[in-house]
Motif scaffolding. Structure first.
Motif, PDB file in Angstrom:
ATOM      1  N   SER A  10     -12.795  11.340  -7.398  1.00 43.45           N
ATOM      2  CA  SER A  10     -14.247  11.438  -7.321  1.00 43.45           C
ATOM      3  C   SER A  10     -14.626  12.854  -6.899  1.00 43.45           C
ATOM      4  CB  SER A  10     -14.798  10.446  -6.298  1.00 43.45           C
ATOM      5  OG  SER A  10     -16.185  10.645  -6.087  1.00 43.45           O
ATOM      6  N   GLU A  15     -16.127   9.612   0.086  1.00 44.14           N
ATOM      7  CA  GLU A  15     -16.529   8.209   0.118  1.00 44.14           C
ATOM      8  C   GLU A  15     -17.518   7.942   1.244  1.00 44.14           C
ATOM      9  OE1 GLU A  15     -14.549   3.716   0.078  1.00 44.14           O
ATOM     10  OE2 GLU A  15     -13.266   5.503   0.154  1.00 44.14           O
ATOM     11  N   VAL A  16     -18.518   7.130   0.952  1.00 49.85           N
ATOM     12  CA  VAL A  16     -19.387   6.562   1.979  1.00 49.85           C
ATOM     13  C   VAL A  16     -18.798   5.198   2.306  1.00 49.85           C
ATOM     14  CG1 VAL A  16     -21.713   5.819   2.585  1.00 49.85           C
ATOM     15  CG2 VAL A  16     -21.385   7.789   1.063  1.00 49.85           C
ATOM     16  N   SER A  34     -17.755   1.533   3.924  1.00 47.75           N
ATOM     17  CA  SER A  34     -18.522   0.326   4.209  1.00 47.75           C
ATOM     18  C   SER A  34     -17.566  -0.857   4.330  1.00 47.75           C
ATOM     19  CB  SER A  34     -19.535   0.049   3.091  1.00 47.75           C
ATOM     20  OG  SER A  34     -20.207  -1.175   3.321  1.00 47.75           O
ATOM     21  N   SER A  39     -18.111  -0.122  -1.089  1.00 53.98           N
ATOM     22  CA  SER A  39     -18.409   1.253  -0.709  1.00 53.98           C
ATOM     23  C   SER A  39     -18.844   2.059  -1.923  1.00 53.98           C
ATOM     24  CB  SER A  39     -17.164   1.887  -0.084  1.00 53.98           C
ATOM     25  OG  SER A  39     -16.235   2.253  -1.094  1.00 53.98           O
ATOM     26  N   SER A  40     -19.086   3.336  -1.686  1.00 53.10           N
ATOM     27  CA  SER A  40     -19.505   4.223  -2.769  1.00 53.10           C
ATOM     28  C   SER A  40     -18.396   4.416  -3.805  1.00 53.10           C
ATOM     29  CB  SER A  40     -19.903   5.589  -2.201  1.00 53.10           C
ATOM     30  OG  SER A  40     -18.780   6.220  -1.587  1.00 53.10           O
TER      31      SER A  40
END
Length: 805
Positions: A449, A453-454, A456, A460-461
């Motif tokens: 990516s 990463e966000v 969670s 997640s993202s």
């Protein structure tokens, strides 16, 4: 003092004494604990003595539970009070991620039988009236069974219990040297004489690295200075009718507990923590404290005063400053030292008063029975490799100290101590946007990516990016760097006999054959999972998880019998792996090798030694993702050229790079069970429904126990099922409780969103009555009960036609 014993334990803190106590209760009383001064005189005596149940690791939660349970009742056995104060505890959450963490941990505590309650802000102050929860607190978690104890009283109470059963304690007796004798026993040289022991245990706390160095061990433990304040009398505390619960406040990174009419305030500063004794600690120090350095604590004390207004004007009676041991992952070391038979660790706990008795219980089981009733992989010292001591341990231990009260996010791998080990493709993949995880020191790509990463506890993202990798492989072809797996060569005239004896499944009968095998303890627990390729009558190539590299090497070498002609060689660090997989993988590789890749020339579940793009390879036609594909095992120095040639050949076919997250999704889509999650020493192949991987027609270690479990008259307590979860915004992470109505009956082991079919899937252990396809049960996910439906077959390619293509 005894001069010959079964077990010699070095170190008289909560960890060492806890082990002595539980060994005695297991019937091993021919034991001695050796302490250089008085019991608890290292780090134990100056601990704050907190006993929490809140922890995000299932098996460590069982350790904490067992400790609290013992402290509450041990007086009945010994006649001495452990110092237990059962005041309960409250932990605070400010952010949505912390709230979700509380939901997840509550599921673990519910499963382990620990009482816990989620509290809104107004309910928090009913339980903990000294707190100011406005305006930032969203949720609290209250564990009424928490408390604290006097560290010296608790430890000495266990010592009384051990001595009454026949164990010995030798105080004011420093160990000065240690050696392994030719017969395998251990010589322990002490100031009061020589002791010979069948087993030795390093429970030396902050001195563990120095004791380990006597036998050539480099131990990944570092001591970090922790300071806490004891206040003078505070009127708001003095007038309380009941003892205030312990509070853990992530904003201030502090714990608060009542101490008579005052408070103890204990910050874990989130910056500038200070290590202790890295170059060695004076053996003569006893009941030692370090100089007070309050400046480091001031930002966190200011926040504590905001949360606890009565503290703002309090006088300070005492500041306690002393070293506490830490490891790179905040867990302790409990289990065998790598490569040294019958040398054990029981050390490294940062909350040893909480973990000492539970660690002692399970290490005693391990030593006596060869197996524990819980999964101890995350406690096993061999979860760290030779990369760990030094910079990695230092940076990670400091970071873990700073993060003591912060949320642990799924798939978050912090930067401290990294990178340690990189494959030759690291820079290439990094430039392509690899998002990295660290496993046993190696950097491994999770997914690709352009953005970080966000994280969670829900999706997640990374969700869509992982999904894109999955679909690209299912539709075309992908390549992954799988170098971070363990690799062994087992050779010699008796290699086949040794491996056959250890493997529940039969070995491959022909050269080039591949088998997935499980190796069991004598009690039938699943100790290891390995892929074995037979390269010749006396030559085998084995692969397993990288986190098991030292464990599996020890396991193999320790089972070579006297006189057997077997050599085990660890080739992990000189062998790279490229996986090329997907329906177009044959087309990509065909132009890079002179070997035939057709089904007739190269069958599924076979291996051949060939060249690919000029690289000599052990090519295995296997796929953990359930597609046509090959793993190419090659010398590290050939990886870059081979990778670039594969990418060039794959470009017309849309080849993609993929990482471990997509691989895990696809293995779940294929209903492949994973060692360490679905398969552990806690269960046998019978509960895990591994029947097709067990050959009951031959002898193997653990067969008697496995047959007895299969044929027992009483029903099994739980079995493994594969299921689909109903709609929601979160998938199972593993360790969520499963329910039969209101009754908890089992637990999930792993789960994911199956991008190939658009469904949420999971593995779980449930009561046998829920095993039939179509059966439904509930799973507690993010504080919701959701319905799971048992599936009859994998959601992707159930007959493995794509693998055989």
């Amino acid at each position: 003092m005894r001069d010959e014993v079964r077990v010699a334990i070095v170190g008289g803190g909560a960890m060492g004494v806890g082990l002595l106590y539980f060994l005695a209760h297991e019937g091993w009383t021919d034991t001695i604990l050796i302490e250089k001064d008085e019991l608890t005189s290292g780090s134990t005596w100056h601990a704050a003595g907190l006993i929490p149940h809140f922890i995000g690791d299932l098996n460590m939660a069982k350790v904490h539970r067992d400790t609290a349970d013992l402290y509450k009742v041990i007086e009945q056995e010994t006649g001495m009070h452990s110092g237990w104060h059962g005041c309960g505890a409250v932990r605070l959450a400010r952010y949505d991620n912390e709230v979700d963490w509380f939901y997840y941990v509550k599921g673990i505590l519910d499963y382990t039988g620990v009482e816990c309650h989620l509290l809104g802000p107004s309910e928090i102050t009913e339980v903990a009236p000294l707190l100011d929860v406005e305006p930032d607190i969203k949720l609290g978690i209250w564990t009424p069974g928490d408390g604290w104890t006097d560290p010296s009283a608790a430890t000495n109470t266990m010592a009384i219990g051990a001595r009454r059963l026949g164990a010995e304690i030798s105080r004011k007796n420093r160990v000065t040297d240690m050696n392994q004798l030719p017969d395998g026993r251990w010589e322990v040289i002490t100031e009061k004489g020589r002791i010979v022991a069948e087993h030795v245990v390093n429970a030396a706390g902050s001195y563990t690295p120095q004791l380990g160095a006597m036998v050539g061990l480099d131990v990944p433990i570092e001591s970090v200075i922790h300071q806490y304040l004891v206040t003078e009398r505070i009127e708001e505390v003095a007038v309380l009718e009941t003892e205030h619960p312990v509070v853990r406040d992530p904003r201030a990174s502090c714990y608060y507990r009542q101490e008579h009419d005052g408070l103890i305030i204990g910050p874990y500063e989130r910056a500038d923590a200070k290590e202790y004794g890295v170059g060695g600690i004076d053996w003569d120090l006893t009941f030692h404290l370090t100089p007070v350095e309050l400046d480091r604590l001031l930002p966190w004390l200011d926040l504590a005063a905001q949360r606890l207004p009565c503290f703002a004007g309090a006088g300070i009676k005492q500041v306690v400053s002393g070293p506490i041991t830490h490891t790179p992952d905040a867990g302790y070391l409990m289990g065998p030292a790598p490569g040294l038979p019958n040398y054990w660790y029981c050390a490294g706990a940062s909350i040893g008063i909480t973990q000492g008795p539970g660690a002692g219980k399970y290490l005693a089981q391990w030593m006596v029975h060869g197996q524990t009733e819980i999964n101890v992989a995350n406690m096993d010292p061999r979860r760290f490799g030779p990369y760990a001591p030094g910079r990695y341990t230092h940076e990670r231990s400091i970071d873990e100290f700073h993060e003591m009260y912060q949320v642990r996010m799924p798939n978050e791998y912090r930067d401290a101590g990294r990178p340690m080990k990189k494959t030759p493709l690291y820079d290439i993949l990094d430039a392509k946007g690899a998002i990295w995880q660290e496993v046993w020191g190696w950097e491994r790509a999770m997914y690709f990516s352009p953005d970080p990463e966000v994280y969670s506890f829900r999706r997640s993202s990374a969700h869509d990016e992982v999904g894109a990798e999955v679909r690209a492989i299912r539709e075309g072809v992908g390549v992954a760097d799988l170098t971070a797996f363990a690799k062994f060569e087992v050779t010699g005239p008796d290699a086949a006999a040794m491996l056959d004896r250890l493997s529940a499944n039969r070995l491959p009968a022909r050269d080039g054959g591949i088998r997935l095998v499980h190796m069991l303890t004598t009690l039938g627990g699943i100790e290891s999972e390995m892929t074995i390729t037979r390269l010749g009558p006396e030559r085998f190539y084995l692969n397993s998880a990288i986190t098991a590299q030292w464990h599996d090497f020890d396991w193999l070498t320790s089972h070579i019998r006297d006189g057997e002609r077997v050599t085990v060689t660890d080739v992990t660090d000189r062998t790279g792996i490229l996986a090329v997989t997907g329906p177009r993988s044959r087309e990509v590789l065909a132009g890079l090798t002179g070997a035939g890749l057709s089904n007739r020339s190269f069958r599924w579940l076979t291996g051949q030694e060939i060249e690919v793009a000029g690289a000599p390879c052990i090519a295995l036609r296997v796929s953990y993702v359930g597609e046509l594909g090959w793993e190419l095992h090659m010398p590290l120095e050939h990886m870059v050229d081979a990778y670039e040639a594969i990418h060039k050949a794959g470009a017309p076919h849309g080849i993609v790079d993929f990482g471990s997250r997509a691989m895990n999704v696809m293995r779940l889509e294929k209903a492949y069970k994973a060692h360490g999650s679905e398969l552990t020493t806690e269960i046998t192949p019978v509960e895990a429904r591994l029947g097709r991987f067990v050959d009951y027609g031959k002898d193997f270690q653990g067969k008697d126990a496995t047959v007895a479990r299969r044929e027992q008259a009483e029903p099994l307590t739980m079995v493994l099922v594969y299921a689909e979860l109903d709609d929601g915004d979160a998938d199972c992470l593993g360790n969520e409780p499963t329910y039969d109505g209101q009754r908890i009956m089992g637990i999930t082991t792993s789960g994911a969103w199956a991008h190939s079919v658009g469904r949420s899937i999971l593995f779980a252990y449930v009561a046998p009555g829920f095993e039939a396809p179509g059966s439904t049960f509930e799973v507690g996910v993010m504080n919701r009960r959701r319905t799971a439906t048992v599936l009859a077959e994998p959601v992707w390619d159930p007959r493995s036609e794509r693998l055989r293509a």
